[in-house]
Design a protein around this motif. Structure first.
Motif, PDB file in Angstrom:
ATOM      1  N   LEU A  77      50.034  24.808  37.470  1.00 27.94           N
ATOM      2  CA  LEU A  77      49.506  23.462  37.697  1.00 27.94           C
ATOM      3  C   LEU A  77      50.252  22.551  36.739  1.00 27.94           C
ATOM      4  N   GLY A  78      51.253  21.838  37.247  1.00 29.47           N
ATOM      5  CA  GLY A  78      52.172  21.118  36.387  1.00 29.47           C
ATOM      6  C   GLY A  78      51.771  19.685  36.076  1.00 29.47           C
ATOM      7  N   LYS A  79      52.386  19.177  35.037  1.00 25.00           N
ATOM      8  CA  LYS A  79      52.123  17.816  34.559  1.00 25.00           C
ATOM      9  C   LYS A  79      52.554  16.762  35.569  1.00 25.00           C
ATOM     10  N   ASP A  80      53.696  16.999  36.226  1.00 27.20           N
ATOM     11  CA  ASP A  80      54.216  16.001  37.158  1.00 27.20           C
ATOM     12  C   ASP A  80      53.263  15.793  38.330  1.00 27.20           C
ATOM     13  N   HIS A 279      66.782  16.009  43.287  1.00 30.11           N
ATOM     14  CA  HIS A 279      65.565  16.789  43.510  1.00 30.11           C
ATOM     15  C   HIS A 279      64.353  16.193  42.799  1.00 30.11           C
ATOM     16  N   GLY A 280      64.564  15.096  42.092  1.00 28.27           N
ATOM     17  CA  GLY A 280      63.444  14.383  41.473  1.00 28.27           C
ATOM     18  C   GLY A 280      63.080  13.127  42.221  1.00 28.27           C
ATOM     19  N   VAL A 281      63.436  13.052  43.505  1.00 22.99           N
ATOM     20  CA  VAL A 281      63.300  11.820  44.274  1.00 22.99           C
ATOM     21  C   VAL A 281      61.851  11.410  44.503  1.00 22.99           C
ATOM     22  N   MET A 282      60.947  12.375  44.579  1.00 18.37           N
ATOM     23  CA  MET A 282      59.562  12.065  44.939  1.00 18.37           C
ATOM     24  C   MET A 282      58.605  12.458  43.826  1.00 18.37           C
ATOM     25  N   GLY A 283      57.584  11.640  43.653  1.00 14.77           N
ATOM     26  CA  GLY A 283      56.541  11.929  42.682  1.00 14.77           C
ATOM     27  C   GLY A 283      56.035  10.653  42.062  1.00 14.77           C
ATOM     28  N   ALA A 284      55.111  10.819  41.129  1.00 15.24           N
ATOM     29  CA  ALA A 284      54.605   9.653  40.406  1.00 15.24           C
ATOM     30  C   ALA A 284      55.751   8.982  39.663  1.00 15.24           C
ATOM     31  N   PRO A 285      55.792   7.658  39.611  1.00 14.59           N
ATOM     32  CA  PRO A 285      56.843   6.978  38.847  1.00 14.59           C
ATOM     33  C   PRO A 285      56.903   7.491  37.414  1.00 14.59           C
ATOM     34  N   PHE A 286      58.113   7.632  36.901  1.00 15.01           N
ATOM     35  CA  PHE A 286      58.292   8.180  35.558  1.00 15.01           C
ATOM     36  C   PHE A 286      57.674   7.260  34.510  1.00 15.01           C
ATOM     37  N   THR A 287      57.092   7.894  33.503  1.00 14.78           N
ATOM     38  CA  THR A 287      56.533   7.137  32.370  1.00 14.78           C
ATOM     39  C   THR A 287      57.149   7.538  31.042  1.00 14.78           C
ATOM     40  N   ASP A 288      58.063   8.515  31.047  1.00 14.20           N
ATOM     41  CA  ASP A 288      58.727   8.894  29.793  1.00 14.20           C
ATOM     42  C   ASP A 288      60.167   9.309  30.063  1.00 14.20           C
ATOM     43  N   ASP A 289      61.005   9.116  29.058  1.00 20.91           N
ATOM     44  CA  ASP A 289      62.437   9.359  29.192  1.00 20.91           C
ATOM     45  C   ASP A 289      62.764  10.838  29.358  1.00 20.91           C
ATOM     46  N   LYS A 290      61.961  11.721  28.750  1.00 19.41           N
ATOM     47  CA  LYS A 290      62.252  13.149  28.832  1.00 19.41           C
ATOM     48  C   LYS A 290      62.134  13.655  30.265  1.00 19.41           C
ATOM     49  N   ALA A 291      61.082  13.270  30.954  1.00 20.37           N
ATOM     50  CA  ALA A 291      60.915  13.701  32.341  1.00 20.37           C
ATOM     51  C   ALA A 291      62.036  13.157  33.210  1.00 20.37           C
ATOM     52  N   ARG A 292      62.399  11.916  32.993  1.00 19.24           N
ATOM     53  CA  ARG A 292      63.478  11.312  33.775  1.00 19.24           C
ATOM     54  C   ARG A 292      64.789  12.073  33.570  1.00 19.24           C
ATOM     55  N   ALA A 303      68.652   6.687  36.485  1.00 15.51           N
ATOM     56  CA  ALA A 303      68.235   5.409  37.065  1.00 15.51           C
ATOM     57  C   ALA A 303      67.946   5.559  38.554  1.00 15.51           C
ATOM     58  N   GLY A 304      68.764   6.366  39.255  1.00 17.43           N
ATOM     59  CA  GLY A 304      68.562   6.551  40.685  1.00 17.43           C
ATOM     60  C   GLY A 304      67.263   7.254  41.015  1.00 17.43           C
ATOM     61  N   ASN A 305      66.940   8.306  40.265  1.00 20.80           N
ATOM     62  CA  ASN A 305      65.682   9.015  40.491  1.00 20.80           C
ATOM     63  C   ASN A 305      64.486   8.133  40.147  1.00 20.80           C
ATOM     64  N   ALA A 306      64.601   7.387  39.045  1.00 22.58           N
ATOM     65  CA  ALA A 306      63.502   6.504  38.646  1.00 22.58           C
ATOM     66  C   ALA A 306      63.276   5.420  39.691  1.00 22.58           C
ATOM     67  N   ALA A 307      64.364   4.848  40.196  1.00 21.52           N
ATOM     68  CA  ALA A 307      64.232   3.802  41.208  1.00 21.52           C
ATOM     69  C   ALA A 307      63.647   4.351  42.499  1.00 21.52           C
ATOM     70  N   ALA A 308      64.052   5.581  42.867  1.00 22.28           N
ATOM     71  CA  ALA A 308      63.526   6.193  44.091  1.00 22.28           C
ATOM     72  C   ALA A 308      62.026   6.426  43.986  1.00 22.28           C
ATOM     73  N   ARG A 309      61.588   6.925  42.850  1.00 22.95           N
ATOM     74  CA  ARG A 309      60.149   7.148  42.690  1.00 22.95           C
ATOM     75  C   ARG A 309      59.383   5.828  42.680  1.00 22.95           C
ATOM     76  N   ALA A 310      59.917   4.846  41.994  1.00 30.00           N
ATOM     77  CA  ALA A 310      59.240   3.557  41.932  1.00 30.00           C
ATOM     78  C   ALA A 310      59.131   2.915  43.312  1.00 30.00           C
ATOM     79  N   ASP A 311      60.159   3.108  44.136  1.00 26.04           N
ATOM     80  CA  ASP A 311      60.143   2.525  45.476  1.00 26.04           C
ATOM     81  C   ASP A 311      59.307   3.346  46.450  1.00 26.04           C
TER      82      ASP A 311
END
Length: 334
Positions: A77-80, A279-292, A303-311
């Motif tokens: 049961l992961g954090k993401d 492979h990080g395209v989907m999920g809750a928007p990132f809130t920390d630099d380590k996960a990103r 930046a691309g993965n973060a933008a994809a999640r935010a959108d």
């Protein structure tokens, strides 16, 4: 015979070097225990009756639509996915984040995982106070997306399914023997029997395991039973993929799902594609630099993965709200 095993062992060594940690994980006996995050103050741990899960009752006025939430090959049961569960809960959904492997009481390896585990989770979720059993959906990514689509074609009444980094087929189980020596197990089983599965083919290259999955897909016509019959799912479907994926070919597999649905005359899935995401395209928007940074190792830029999640995230929420909306109340006097 001695020569054969020298070749096998030599290839095994090469795979471990090229495939990195992912392949080392598949060969480890047992795999490193996955994280089991606490549910937090707005949720509760569910243990027993064949379930290990975190449960998040929906906020606001009942009855609530409910979501079965499935992580990927990391197991546990992961954090993401907990972050996704909390965001969905805040939007009024009741959520069950389900562990299905590499967790206490579950198989260590992701092979022959019983589909009955997912059916059991859905059955349990529909019976909870405040849940509308007619408004149930599935959200998952990676191997959880593979399971989610397969389950949706077999379990009746799923109204909406949102899947990230999806698969169009059932793959071999994730184990060293399948990669090296043949197709011995499926990722999933039902009634004790392996679900028909597609074998891994070839060897990793400079991209890692991508070539192994691409090799398998090239031979899928020899094993059509491994294709997930998306046309058997009658609800709403949304697929999210990143074109810079490094783990497996999720955008080409997304295209295969769409093409099969069209050929069968089924409803067209909604597709969200992101050029600079992996492979990080989907999920809750990132809130920390380590996960990103961690997710960017599997393709795309930070930046691309973060933008994809935010959108994509608000679009996923809107899709689920529309697909699992309560039917309009009958007009007074009717």
């Amino acid at each position: 015979m001695k020569r054969r095993w020298k070749i096998v062992l030599g290839a095994l060594g090469a795979l471990i070097v090229v495939g990195g940690g992912g392949f080392a994980y598949m060969l480890t006996q047992p795999p490193k225990p996955a994280k089991i995050v606490e549910a937090g103050p707005t949720g509760q741990r569910i243990e027993g009756g064949g379930l290990l899960a975190n449960y998040y009752p929906g906020s606001g006025t009942a009855p609530h639509a409910a979501i079965l939430l499935l992580g990927g090959s990391e197991g546990g049961l992961g954090k993401d996915m907990r972050a996704a569960a909390l965001l969905l809960q805040a939007e009024g959904f009741t959520v069950l984040q389900l562990a299905y492997h590499n967790a206490p009481g579950k198989p260590a390896k992701l092979k022959n995982i019983p589909l009955e585990d997912f059916y059991r989770g859905l059955d349990w979720l529909k019976k909870q106070p405040g849940v509308d059993p007619a408004r149930v959906g599935i959200v998952g990514y990676s191997k959880g997306a593979e399971a989610g689509l397969l389950v949706a074609t077999r379990y009746p009444g799923i109204g909406a399914v949102a899947l990230g980094m999806p698969s169009s087929v059932v793959w071999d189980g994730m184990s060293g023997e399948n990669y090296m020596l043949g197709s011995f197990s499926s990722s999933w089983s039902e009634k004790g029997k392996p679900v028909p599965h597609l074998a891994y083919k070839g060897q990793p290259d400079s991209r890692g395991l991508m070539a192994v999955f691409e090799g398998g897909l090239r031979e899928v016509d020899r094993n059509p039973a491994a294709i997930i019959p998306v046309e058997k799912y009658t609800g709403k479907l949304l697929l999210v993929c990143g074109e810079a994926e490094k783990l497996w070919p999720s955008c080409p597999m997304t295209d295969r799902i769409v093409a099969r649905a069209a050929k069968a005359g089924a409803a067209a899935p909604v597709v969200l594609r992101y050029k600079d995401a992996g492979h990080g395209v989907m999920g809750a928007p990132f809130t920390d630099d380590k996960a990103r940074a961690n997710w960017s190792q599997m393709g795309g830029t930070e930046a691309g993965n973060a933008a994809a999640r935010a959108d994509s995230w608000p679009k996923i929420v809107a899709f689920l709200k529309a697909g699992l909306a309560a039917p309009p109340a009958p007009a007074s006097g009717s």
